[in-house]
Motif scaffolding. Sequence first.
Motif, PDB file in Angstrom:
ATOM      1  N   LYS A 159       0.858  -1.196   0.000  1.00 62.51           N
ATOM      2  CA  LYS A 159       0.000   0.000   0.000  1.00 62.51           C
ATOM      3  C   LYS A 159       0.885   1.234   0.000  1.00 62.51           C
ATOM      4  O   LYS A 159       1.885   1.303   0.720  1.00 62.51           O
ATOM      5  N   LEU A 160       0.483   2.194  -0.804  1.00 60.70           N
ATOM      6  CA  LEU A 160       1.196   3.460  -0.858  1.00 60.70           C
ATOM      7  C   LEU A 160       0.889   4.284   0.390  1.00 60.70           C
ATOM      8  O   LEU A 160      -0.259   4.343   0.825  1.00 60.70           O
ATOM      9  N   GLY A 188       1.253  11.199   3.251  1.00 59.35           N
ATOM     10  CA  GLY A 188       1.344  11.882   4.550  1.00 59.35           C
ATOM     11  C   GLY A 188       1.073  10.951   5.722  1.00 59.35           C
ATOM     12  O   GLY A 188       1.462  11.228   6.857  1.00 59.35           O
ATOM     13  N   SER A 217      -4.233   9.499   7.118  1.00 59.10           N
ATOM     14  CA  SER A 217      -5.433   8.660   7.115  1.00 59.10           C
ATOM     15  C   SER A 217      -5.053   7.192   7.217  1.00 59.10           C
ATOM     16  O   SER A 217      -5.710   6.413   7.909  1.00 59.10           O
ATOM     17  N   ILE A 255      -8.939  21.858   7.818  1.00 54.32           N
ATOM     18  CA  ILE A 255      -8.571  20.448   7.927  1.00 54.32           C
ATOM     19  C   ILE A 255      -7.776  20.175   9.207  1.00 54.32           C
ATOM     20  O   ILE A 255      -6.713  20.773   9.418  1.00 54.32           O
ATOM     21  N   GLY A 261      -0.353  15.774   5.968  1.00 59.05           N
ATOM     22  CA  GLY A 261      -1.359  15.227   5.047  1.00 59.05           C
ATOM     23  C   GLY A 261      -1.338  15.976   3.721  1.00 59.05           C
ATOM     24  O   GLY A 261      -0.981  17.150   3.655  1.00 59.05           O
ATOM     25  N   GLY A 265      -3.547  12.790  -1.360  1.00 60.08           N
ATOM     26  CA  GLY A 265      -3.873  11.661  -0.486  1.00 60.08           C
ATOM     27  C   GLY A 265      -5.326  11.711  -0.043  1.00 60.08           C
ATOM     28  O   GLY A 265      -6.010  10.692   0.068  1.00 60.08           O
ATOM     29  N   ASP A 311     -12.637  16.999   3.101  1.00 58.52           N
ATOM     30  CA  ASP A 311     -12.926  18.338   2.586  1.00 58.52           C
ATOM     31  C   ASP A 311     -12.551  18.513   1.112  1.00 58.52           C
ATOM     32  O   ASP A 311     -13.336  19.061   0.328  1.00 58.52           O
ATOM     33  N   LEU A 365      -9.005   4.536  -8.907  1.00 58.04           N
ATOM     34  CA  LEU A 365      -7.565   4.273  -8.996  1.00 58.04           C
ATOM     35  C   LEU A 365      -7.292   2.789  -8.762  1.00 58.04           C
ATOM     36  O   LEU A 365      -7.857   2.191  -7.837  1.00 58.04           O
ATOM     37  N   LYS A 401     -17.885  24.870   5.873  1.00 56.12           N
ATOM     38  CA  LYS A 401     -17.936  23.581   6.573  1.00 56.12           C
ATOM     39  C   LYS A 401     -18.491  23.754   7.971  1.00 56.12           C
ATOM     40  O   LYS A 401     -18.196  24.735   8.646  1.00 56.12           O
TER      41      LYS A 401
HETATM   42  C1  LIG Z   1      -6.502  14.063  13.637  1.00 61.44           C
HETATM   43  C2  LIG Z   1      -6.879  14.116  12.182  1.00 61.44           C
HETATM   44  C3  LIG Z   1      -7.820  15.027  11.740  1.00 61.44           C
HETATM   45  C4  LIG Z   1      -8.177  15.079  10.392  1.00 61.44           C
HETATM   46  N1  LIG Z   1      -9.107  15.995  10.013  1.00 61.44           N
HETATM   47  C5  LIG Z   1      -9.473  16.057   8.695  1.00 61.44           C
HETATM   48  C6  LIG Z   1     -10.443  16.999   8.272  1.00 61.44           C
HETATM   49  O1  LIG Z   1     -10.965  17.826   9.038  1.00 61.44           O
HETATM   50  N2  LIG Z   1     -10.770  17.004   6.950  1.00 61.44           N
HETATM   51  C7  LIG Z   1     -10.204  16.153   6.050  1.00 61.44           C
HETATM   52  O2  LIG Z   1     -10.542  16.215   4.868  1.00 61.44           O
HETATM   53  N3  LIG Z   1      -9.274  15.257   6.432  1.00 61.44           N
HETATM   54  C8  LIG Z   1      -8.887  15.190   7.731  1.00 61.44           C
HETATM   55  N4  LIG Z   1      -7.936  14.268   8.109  1.00 61.44           N
HETATM   56  C9  LIG Z   1      -7.324  13.378   7.085  1.00 61.44           C
HETATM   57  C10 LIG Z   1      -6.149  14.092   6.434  1.00 61.44           C
HETATM   58  O3  LIG Z   1      -6.631  15.147   5.662  1.00 61.44           O
HETATM   59  C11 LIG Z   1      -5.296  13.187   5.522  1.00 61.44           C
HETATM   60  O4  LIG Z   1      -4.108  13.923   5.317  1.00 61.44           O
HETATM   61  C12 LIG Z   1      -5.788  12.885   4.141  1.00 61.44           C
HETATM   62  O5  LIG Z   1      -7.094  12.328   4.199  1.00 61.44           O
HETATM   63  C13 LIG Z   1      -4.914  11.816   3.452  1.00 61.44           C
HETATM   64  O6  LIG Z   1      -3.714  12.359   2.961  1.00 61.44           O
HETATM   65  P1  LIG Z   1      -2.326  11.670   3.332  1.00 61.44           P
HETATM   66  O7  LIG Z   1      -1.286  12.278   2.433  1.00 61.44           O
HETATM   67  O8  LIG Z   1      -2.106  11.776   4.783  1.00 61.44           O
HETATM   68  O9  LIG Z   1      -2.587  10.173   2.850  1.00 61.44           O
HETATM   69  P2  LIG Z   1      -2.192   8.763   3.509  1.00 61.44           P
HETATM   70  O10 LIG Z   1      -2.772   8.636   4.863  1.00 61.44           O
HETATM   71  O11 LIG Z   1      -0.726   8.526   3.361  1.00 61.44           O
HETATM   72  O12 LIG Z   1      -2.958   7.797   2.499  1.00 61.44           O
HETATM   73  C14 LIG Z   1      -4.365   7.716   2.480  1.00 61.44           C
HETATM   74  C15 LIG Z   1      -4.803   6.814   1.337  1.00 61.44           C
HETATM   75  O13 LIG Z   1      -4.543   7.445   0.073  1.00 61.44           O
HETATM   76  C16 LIG Z   1      -3.621   6.675  -0.697  1.00 61.44           C
HETATM   77  N5  LIG Z   1      -2.727   7.663  -1.323  1.00 61.44           N
HETATM   78  C17 LIG Z   1      -2.042   8.667  -0.708  1.00 61.44           C
HETATM   79  N6  LIG Z   1      -1.384   9.400  -1.624  1.00 61.44           N
HETATM   80  C18 LIG Z   1      -1.663   8.861  -2.830  1.00 61.44           C
HETATM   81  C19 LIG Z   1      -1.264   9.175  -4.170  1.00 61.44           C
HETATM   82  N7  LIG Z   1      -0.461  10.220  -4.460  1.00 61.44           N
HETATM   83  N8  LIG Z   1      -1.733   8.382  -5.170  1.00 61.44           N
HETATM   84  C20 LIG Z   1      -2.541   7.327  -4.918  1.00 61.44           C
HETATM   85  N9  LIG Z   1      -2.940   6.987  -3.685  1.00 61.44           N
HETATM   86  C21 LIG Z   1      -2.513   7.746  -2.639  1.00 61.44           C
HETATM   87  C22 LIG Z   1      -2.939   5.739   0.262  1.00 61.44           C
HETATM   88  O14 LIG Z   1      -2.517   4.552  -0.374  1.00 61.44           O
HETATM   89  C23 LIG Z   1      -4.060   5.485   1.269  1.00 61.44           C
HETATM   90  O15 LIG Z   1      -4.938   4.516   0.758  1.00 61.44           O
HETATM   91  C24 LIG Z   1      -7.555  14.195   9.443  1.00 61.44           C
HETATM   92  C25 LIG Z   1      -6.588  13.284   9.889  1.00 61.44           C
HETATM   93  C26 LIG Z   1      -6.250  13.231  11.232  1.00 61.44           C
HETATM   94  C27 LIG Z   1      -5.205  12.244  11.671  1.00 61.44           C
END
Ligand SMILES: Cc1cc2nc3c(=O)[nH]c(=O)nc-3n(C[C@H](O)[C@H](O)[C@H](O)COP(=O)(O)OP(=O)(O)OC[C@H]3O[C@@H](n4cnc5c(N)ncnc54)[C@H](O)[C@@H]3O)c2cc1C
Length: 286
Positions: free
Chosen positions: A28-29, A32, A35, A99, A108, A112, A122, A159, A183
């Motif tokens: 799994k990729l 950040g 999530s 966020i 994040g 992602g 969001d 995807l 929001k």
């Molecule tokens: C405490 C907390 C509060 C949050 N509050 C909010 C909020 O208010 N609103 C909101 O929208 N989100 C919220 N989030 C989620 C946050 O925004 C995440 O950053 C976002 O949902 C996922 O981005 P990431 O880069 O962290 O992805 P990751 O956690 O690394 O990955 C998430 C998923 O996406 C896939 N993925 C990631 N990057 C890619 C890519 N480039 N291509 C293909 N697949 C990919 C991964 O394989 C995985 O399945 C919150 C998270 C936390 C921990």
Amino acid sequence: VIPAEFDYRAPRSLDQAIELLAALPDAKLVSGGMSLIPAMKHRLLAPAVLVDLGRVPDLDAIAARDGGFVIGARATHGQVGAAAALAALPIFAETAREIGDAQVRNRGTLAGSLAHADPAGDWPAVFLALGGRVSARGPGGEREIAAGDLFTGMLATSLASDEVIREVRFPAPGPRCGSAYLKLRQAASGFALVGAAASLRLDAQGRCERVAVALTGINAVPFRAASVEARLEGARADRAALAAACAEIAELDPTSDLHASADYRSHLARVYARRALERALERAAA
Ligand SMILES: Cc1cc2nc3c(=O)[nH]c(=O)nc-3n(C[C@H](O)[C@H](O)[C@H](O)COP(=O)(O)OP(=O)(O)OC[C@H]3O[C@@H](n4cnc5c(N)ncnc54)[C@H](O)[C@@H]3O)c2cc1C
């Protein structure tokens, strides 16, 4: 809460990352991790291998390009919110600051968030309302996915498991365009009880030429409220017309949980769709 054991790979190029995702079973990729890691800690997911996008270079661009805007896969919520290149579209800063907290915004990524397809995320609403596209690369090459074709279900997208979003693109707003995101945060988690993104283009006579309204936090999948859009296309853009158009949203299929009943979510959807349109109109008319 401790995740199940997993292997970890840190490729130095996008193609290497794709090769690993295609070759390693149950890989799994991770980008950040904001999530994916919580889901692993709660053992909702237990991938055998994490392939980290964090050391792949050249994925953090945020720039105006080809008549629109490009946001690289590794651009964080915080970077998107602060980007000078996106200053013409205040919707980006207004969404980013909603966020999570500073730590989440610093790690994040917007890409992602789209790939994760959280029903209360969001960015999916903004992506839908602005008519964005993702460029996704896999073993067979690169393809473009339009906003309307990305989200296929709760936490599900079109995807493939070995496809990586390389960048996300948004069209530049022309003259007489405005967009906005509003929001209502669920008090404990900060996620959207409702999030509404609206985008409007006015013609020279002040009528709605293009309208898009997208909602998150309501249905199992973020969606465009096509019934509201259809009522507004070609109509005089004023507050009365926006209110009338949002009085009924045919696409509502709201979830019900301990945070909000389906009825309350429907009410919020109508109110926030109208408010987001009103703010988009103010910006379009400014
Ligand atoms: C405490 C907390 C509060 C949050 N509050 C909010 C909020 O208010 N609103 C909101 O929208 N989100 C919220 N989030 C989620 C946050 O925004 C995440 O950053 C976002 O949902 C996922 O981005 P990431 O880069 O962290 O992805 P990751 O956690 O690394 O990955 C998430 C998923 O996406 C896939 N993925 C990631 N990057 C890619 C890519 N480039 N291509 C293909 N697949 C990919 C991964 O394989 C995985 O399945 C919150 C998270 C936390 C921990």
